[in-house]
Design an enzyme around this catalytic site. Structure first.
Site, PDB file in Angstrom:
ATOM      1  CB  SER A  93      31.905  44.875  43.785  1.00 60.46           C
ATOM      2  OG  SER A  93      32.068  44.545  42.417  1.00 60.46           O
ATOM      3  CG  ASP A 192      25.894  48.636  39.702  1.00 57.88           C
ATOM      4  OD1 ASP A 192      26.732  48.919  38.831  1.00 57.88           O
ATOM      5  OD2 ASP A 192      26.121  47.842  40.635  1.00 57.88           O
ATOM      6  CG  HIS A 222      29.655  48.678  41.215  1.00 56.37           C
ATOM      7  ND1 HIS A 222      28.782  47.601  41.183  1.00 56.37           N
ATOM      8  CD2 HIS A 222      30.891  48.154  41.418  1.00 56.37           C
ATOM      9  CE1 HIS A 222      29.469  46.486  41.342  1.00 56.37           C
ATOM     10  NE2 HIS A 222      30.746  46.781  41.497  1.00 56.37           N
TER      11      HIS A 222
END
Length: 249
Positions: A93, A192, A222
């Protein structure tokens, strides 16, 4: 409830080093299993903990995203200070964004970008992430639902201007993708949000190094490193690292 705060970690092994970077509102637990896996394969691994992460959500709103970027830089410098001259970077991320930026600004052997939001969310969406984190954290502390609700509502009234700075940091990193010379592996969870899937495509297309790969994990969300396909993710990260042009064999 007594909270045990997350900590940075360093697992030393061979001369090949990997800097592991967690995401926004996450902590080093997001990459610890990957660190242990790579350490067992002979890689030295270090993961910094971003300032204000792993604690109360209120702290995050008092910090600038540049604080977290500097933490990522300090993680790189820690490895160089220990004598490591060959460093790869892997991030999840926001950690993936930082990994890409490090690759544009520092000498790295390779980059693993997992679910990086190079097409960033709005400040409001980022603030919702903080509120969700606050609710989870306060519940884990053992507070009653009424107290949790009241404290989360109090956070909702706090300024959030610095989150626009996070948007700027992500946008500026997107511009730097052309500057990356190291090989890049783009990894993305198929479950995601569309923003992240679109971002993965942008990263893959904009990185100019021909030594790049893009893989979607269809059953993962994610945080790939904690998802149901984590063992395949770990194996693929190891395979990518093993294929890099390390001087220390």
């Amino acid at each position: 409830m007594k909270m045990i705060p997350p900590q940075p970690f360093t697992y030393e092994a061979g001369k090949r080093a990997v800097l592991l970077l967690h995401g926004f509102t996450g902590n080093t637990a997001d990459v610890r299993k990957l660190g242990r896996y790579l350490h067992a394969k002979g890689y030295t691994c270090h993961a910094p903990l971003y300032t204000g992460h792993g604690g109360a959500a209120e702290e995050l709103l008092q910090l600038s995203p540049e604080n977290w970027w500097r933490d990522a830089e300090e993680g790189y410098r820690l490895l160089t200070a220990k004598g490591y001259r060959e460093i790869a970077v892997a991030g999840v991320s926001l950690g993936g964004v930082f990994a890409l930026r490090l690759g544009a600004e520092y000498p790295v052997k390779g980059i693993v970008s997992m679910c990086a939001p190079i097409q960033g969310k709005s400040a409001e969406e980022l603030f919702e992430r903080i509120l969700g984190y606050a609710k989870q954290y306060k519940t884990f502390e053992g507070k009653t639902p009424d107290i949790v609700q009241a404290e989360v509502e109090a956070i909702a009234s706090l300024p959030r201007d610095q989150l626009s700075g996070l948007q700027d940091l992500i946008s500026n990193t997107a511009i730097q993708l052309d500057d990356i010379e190291a090989p890049v592996a783009v990894m993305q969870g198929g479950l995601d949000q569309p923003l992240y899937l679109n971002s993965a495509n942008v990263i893959y297309e904009k990185v100019s190094n021909p030594h790049k790969s893009y893989k979607v994990y269809p059953n993962s969300g994610h945080i790939l490193t904690l998802g149901p396909e984590q063992q395949q993710v770990f194996s693929d990260v190891e395979h990518f690292l093993n294929q890099l042009d390390w001087e220390n064999e």
